[in-house]
Design a protein around this motif. Sequence first.
Motif, PDB file in Angstrom:
ATOM      1  N   GLN A 100      -5.874 -10.080  -1.311  1.00 30.63           N
ATOM      2  CA  GLN A 100      -5.698 -10.291  -2.746  1.00 30.63           C
ATOM      3  C   GLN A 100      -6.902 -11.021  -3.348  1.00 30.63           C
ATOM      4  OE1 GLN A 100      -1.820 -11.901  -3.722  1.00 30.63           O
ATOM      5  NE2 GLN A 100      -0.870  -9.939  -3.371  1.00 30.63           N
ATOM      6  N   ASP A 121       0.830  -1.206   0.000  1.00 25.37           N
ATOM      7  CA  ASP A 121       0.000   0.000   0.000  1.00 25.37           C
ATOM      8  C   ASP A 121       0.861   1.252   0.000  1.00 25.37           C
ATOM      9  OD1 ASP A 121      -2.540  -1.356   0.181  1.00 25.37           O
ATOM     10  OD2 ASP A 121      -1.996  -1.857   2.226  1.00 25.37           O
ATOM     11  N   GLN A 161      -5.859   1.538  -8.418  1.00 20.12           N
ATOM     12  CA  GLN A 161      -5.007   2.515  -7.739  1.00 20.12           C
ATOM     13  C   GLN A 161      -5.035   3.870  -8.437  1.00 20.12           C
ATOM     14  OE1 GLN A 161      -1.250   0.213  -7.569  1.00 20.12           O
ATOM     15  NE2 GLN A 161      -1.357   0.525  -5.375  1.00 20.12           N
ATOM     16  N   TYR A 213      -5.423  -9.913 -12.207  1.00 19.08           N
ATOM     17  CA  TYR A 213      -5.490  -9.250 -10.900  1.00 19.08           C
ATOM     18  C   TYR A 213      -4.568  -8.033 -10.866  1.00 19.08           C
ATOM     19  CZ  TYR A 213      -4.862  -8.342  -5.934  1.00 19.08           C
ATOM     20  OH  TYR A 213      -4.779  -7.714  -4.715  1.00 19.08           O
ATOM     21  N   GLN A 214      -3.348  -8.187 -11.346  1.00 20.47           N
ATOM     22  CA  GLN A 214      -2.397  -7.074 -11.330  1.00 20.47           C
ATOM     23  C   GLN A 214      -2.901  -5.906 -12.174  1.00 20.47           C
ATOM     24  OE1 GLN A 214       1.784  -8.267 -12.022  1.00 20.47           O
ATOM     25  NE2 GLN A 214       1.116 -10.355 -11.598  1.00 20.47           N
ATOM     26  N   HIS A 269      -5.675  -4.219 -10.273  1.00 19.63           N
ATOM     27  CA  HIS A 269      -5.114  -3.506  -9.122  1.00 19.63           C
ATOM     28  C   HIS A 269      -4.522  -2.164  -9.544  1.00 19.63           C
ATOM     29  CE1 HIS A 269      -2.589  -3.936  -5.164  1.00 19.63           C
ATOM     30  NE2 HIS A 269      -3.312  -2.842  -5.196  1.00 19.63           N
ATOM     31  N   ARG A 307      -6.662   5.578  -1.460  1.00 19.64           N
ATOM     32  CA  ARG A 307      -7.972   4.943  -1.408  1.00 19.64           C
ATOM     33  C   ARG A 307      -8.994   6.018  -1.101  1.00 19.64           C
ATOM     34  NH1 ARG A 307      -5.082   0.694   1.381  1.00 19.64           N
ATOM     35  NH2 ARG A 307      -5.654   1.534   3.404  1.00 19.64           N
ATOM     36  N   ASP A 329      -9.449  -6.246  -2.587  1.00 19.48           N
ATOM     37  CA  ASP A 329      -8.821  -6.195  -1.262  1.00 19.48           C
ATOM     38  C   ASP A 329      -7.349  -6.559  -1.419  1.00 19.48           C
ATOM     39  OD1 ASP A 329      -7.851  -6.618   1.296  1.00 19.48           O
ATOM     40  OD2 ASP A 329      -9.712  -7.481   2.035  1.00 19.48           O
ATOM     41  N   PRO A 330      -6.440  -5.563  -1.369  1.00 21.72           N
ATOM     42  CA  PRO A 330      -5.020  -5.857  -1.571  1.00 21.72           C
ATOM     43  C   PRO A 330      -4.437  -6.746  -0.478  1.00 21.72           C
ATOM     44  CG  PRO A 330      -5.464  -3.498  -1.796  1.00 21.72           C
ATOM     45  CD  PRO A 330      -6.681  -4.117  -1.191  1.00 21.72           C
ATOM     46  N   THR A 331      -4.976  -6.668   0.734  1.00 25.19           N
ATOM     47  CA  THR A 331      -4.440  -7.473   1.828  1.00 25.19           C
ATOM     48  C   THR A 331      -4.709  -8.960   1.589  1.00 25.19           C
ATOM     49  OG1 THR A 331      -4.785  -5.659   3.384  1.00 25.19           O
ATOM     50  CG2 THR A 331      -4.499  -7.862   4.311  1.00 25.19           C
TER      51      THR A 331
END
Length: 223
Positions: A139, A46, A163, A155-156, A159, A120, A135-137
Motif C-alpha cells: 500500500q 487483487d 486498476q 490512495y483509494q 488505486h 496488471r 504496490d497494493p501489497t
Amino acid sequence: MNILLVEDDTAIAGALETFLTEKGCRVAVCPTLAGARELLETALPDVVVLDWNLPDGAGADLCRELRQHRPGLPLLMLTVRDDTRDILAGFACGADDYVTKPFDREVLYARLLALGRRSRPDGEAGLCCGGIRLDPTRQNVTCQGEPVALAPLEYQLLHLLMQNKGRTVTRRQLLDALWDQNGHFVNDNTLTVTMKRLREKLGRPACLKTVRSFGYRLEEPQP
C-alpha cells in the motif's frame, strides 16, 4: 497476490487458505457477505473468490455490487451450482471466471494467476502508469522512483484508476466506490478536491486525464 475468499464451508476454506498460502498468496477468509463487505471497506484485494450460497445471502448479489463499484476488481465464482443456467447467470452478474466444486486446486490457482495478470497488464508486481507505481501489497506509491505520501481517499482513488488503466471511470462510479459503502457524505466537490490534491502530490502527471463532465482515466503518455 492478495485474495479475498468468501466461503462458509470451513473445510473448503481452511484447505484452500493453506494451499494458497503455501503458494505465496495472502488469503483473507470471510464466511459471510457482511464480513466481506466490511473487509472491502478498508482493503482492496487483487482477486475475490466468491461462493454463491452463503448464510446471509447470495454471492451473486455481492458480485453485482463489486462490478458496479469496483469495475476493475477480478472476481471468480466458486460454487457447487453447475447447471448451465447458473453458470451463465454467474457471468451475467459480473464474474470474470466460474469454477464448480469439486475442483482441482492447481487448476484454480492457475486461473487466479491469470486473473491477476489480466488486472496488471504490465505483468509486474504492482500497478504502473507514466512513472507512477502503486504496490497494493505494501500500500505504497512512488512517482519517478520517489515515495509519495497519500491520504487514504487519495490512495483509494489512485488505486481504482490504476486498476482501470486505459479506461474512463465515471465520477459516479468513483463516488460510489470510494465513499458510498463507507457511509461518508458524498458530493461532487469532495471528488474534485481529492483529485486536485492527488494531482499535486504526483506532480501533475500527464498520464492522469480528465474526461470533461464525465470522469477520469489513467493512460500511458504517447511517445
